[in-house]
Design a protein around this motif. Sequence first.
Motif, mmCIF file in Angstrom:
data_model
loop_
_atom_site.group_PDB
_atom_site.id
_atom_site.type_symbol
_atom_site.label_atom_id
_atom_site.label_comp_id
_atom_site.label_asym_id
_atom_site.label_seq_id
_atom_site.Cartn_x
_atom_site.Cartn_y
_atom_site.Cartn_z
ATOM 1 N N UNK A 36 0.857 -1.181 0.000
ATOM 2 C CA UNK A 36 0.000 0.000 0.000
ATOM 3 C C UNK A 36 0.895 1.233 0.000
ATOM 4 N N UNK A 37 0.705 2.123 -0.974
ATOM 5 C CA UNK A 37 1.464 3.373 -1.021
ATOM 6 C C UNK A 37 0.670 4.506 -0.378
ATOM 7 N N UNK A 38 -0.670 4.463 -0.518
ATOM 8 C CA UNK A 38 -1.536 5.480 0.089
ATOM 9 C C UNK A 38 -2.968 4.963 0.099
ATOM 10 N N UNK A 39 -3.735 5.418 1.092
ATOM 11 C CA UNK A 39 -5.164 5.141 1.156
ATOM 12 C C UNK A 39 -5.881 6.477 1.214
ATOM 13 N N UNK A 40 -6.703 6.753 0.204
ATOM 14 C CA UNK A 40 -7.344 8.063 0.103
ATOM 15 C C UNK A 40 -8.807 8.056 0.527
ATOM 16 N N UNK A 41 -9.323 6.923 1.001
ATOM 17 C CA UNK A 41 -10.659 6.904 1.581
ATOM 18 C C UNK A 41 -11.665 6.075 0.818
ATOM 19 N N UNK A 42 -12.759 5.740 1.506
ATOM 20 C CA UNK A 42 -13.837 4.952 0.915
ATOM 21 C C UNK A 42 -14.544 5.746 -0.177
ATOM 22 N N UNK A 43 -15.075 5.012 -1.147
ATOM 23 C CA UNK A 43 -15.836 5.595 -2.254
ATOM 24 C C UNK A 43 -15.030 6.596 -3.074
ATOM 25 N N UNK A 77 10.067 15.821 -12.479
ATOM 26 C CA UNK A 77 10.834 15.906 -11.228
ATOM 27 C C UNK A 77 10.730 14.619 -10.424
ATOM 28 N N UNK A 78 10.013 13.621 -10.956
ATOM 29 C CA UNK A 78 9.877 12.345 -10.271
ATOM 30 C C UNK A 78 8.727 12.281 -9.281
ATOM 31 N N UNK A 79 7.900 13.324 -9.243
ATOM 32 C CA UNK A 79 6.751 13.327 -8.328
ATOM 33 C C UNK A 79 5.589 12.571 -8.955
ATOM 34 N N UNK A 80 4.859 11.836 -8.118
ATOM 35 C CA UNK A 80 3.698 11.097 -8.586
ATOM 36 C C UNK A 80 2.448 11.927 -8.347
ATOM 37 N N UNK A 81 1.685 12.170 -9.417
ATOM 38 C CA UNK A 81 0.403 12.865 -9.326
ATOM 39 C C UNK A 81 -0.698 11.831 -9.474
ATOM 40 N N UNK A 82 -1.738 11.948 -8.634
ATOM 41 C CA UNK A 82 -2.841 10.997 -8.621
ATOM 42 C C UNK A 82 -4.143 11.764 -8.821
ATOM 43 N N UNK A 83 -4.909 11.386 -9.831
ATOM 44 C CA UNK A 83 -6.223 11.993 -10.083
ATOM 45 C C UNK A 83 -7.314 11.067 -9.585
ATOM 46 N N UNK A 84 -8.280 11.633 -8.832
ATOM 47 C CA UNK A 84 -9.332 10.832 -8.224
ATOM 48 C C UNK A 84 -10.706 11.215 -8.760
ATOM 49 N N UNK A 85 -11.669 10.336 -8.470
ATOM 50 C CA UNK A 85 -13.083 10.594 -8.717
ATOM 51 C C UNK A 85 -13.804 10.455 -7.393
ATOM 52 N N UNK A 86 -15.091 10.212 -7.442
ATOM 53 C CA UNK A 86 -15.858 10.082 -6.219
ATOM 54 C C UNK A 86 -16.741 11.293 -6.041
ATOM 55 N N UNK A 87 -17.042 11.638 -4.796
ATOM 56 C CA UNK A 87 -17.913 12.784 -4.529
ATOM 57 C C UNK A 87 -17.368 14.062 -5.147
ATOM 58 N N UNK A 88 -16.040 14.203 -5.128
ATOM 59 C CA UNK A 88 -15.406 15.325 -5.836
ATOM 60 C C UNK A 88 -14.010 14.897 -6.246
ATOM 61 N N UNK A 89 -13.699 15.160 -7.488
ATOM 62 C CA UNK A 89 -12.396 14.768 -8.008
ATOM 63 C C UNK A 89 -11.306 15.712 -7.507
ATOM 64 N N UNK A 90 -10.130 15.149 -7.281
ATOM 65 C CA UNK A 90 -8.984 15.946 -6.819
ATOM 66 C C UNK A 90 -7.722 15.412 -7.474
ATOM 67 N N UNK A 91 -6.678 16.208 -7.425
ATOM 68 C CA UNK A 91 -5.352 15.781 -7.839
ATOM 69 C C UNK A 91 -4.452 15.882 -6.626
ATOM 70 N N UNK A 92 -3.773 14.778 -6.332
ATOM 71 C CA UNK A 92 -2.830 14.744 -5.197
ATOM 72 C C UNK A 92 -1.421 14.643 -5.743
#
Length: 72
Positions: A39-46, A57-72
């Motif tokens: 597990x690298x990260x847990x961003x929550x249910x649903x 620069x080697x950074x990992x960007x993560x795009x999400x969906x769900x109740x509201x989409x975000x980029x981490x």
Amino acid sequence: PDARVSAIHALAQSRDGTVYAATGPQGLLLSIKDGKVADAAELGDNVSLFSLLVDRHGRLLVGTGGDRGEVY
């Protein structure tokens, strides 16, 4: 097999060879290196992770969906 994962939506590989898997619907980011899954990260249910990008620069960007989409 992991009960928290019903789908893998995206994969990305970092410079060190680690492969990241964006999953859903429990907001779980997996890392895979040397044949071992962790597990690298847990961003929550649903929350589904739909996109991954390793930037110049080697950074990992993560795009999400769900109740509201975000980029981490």
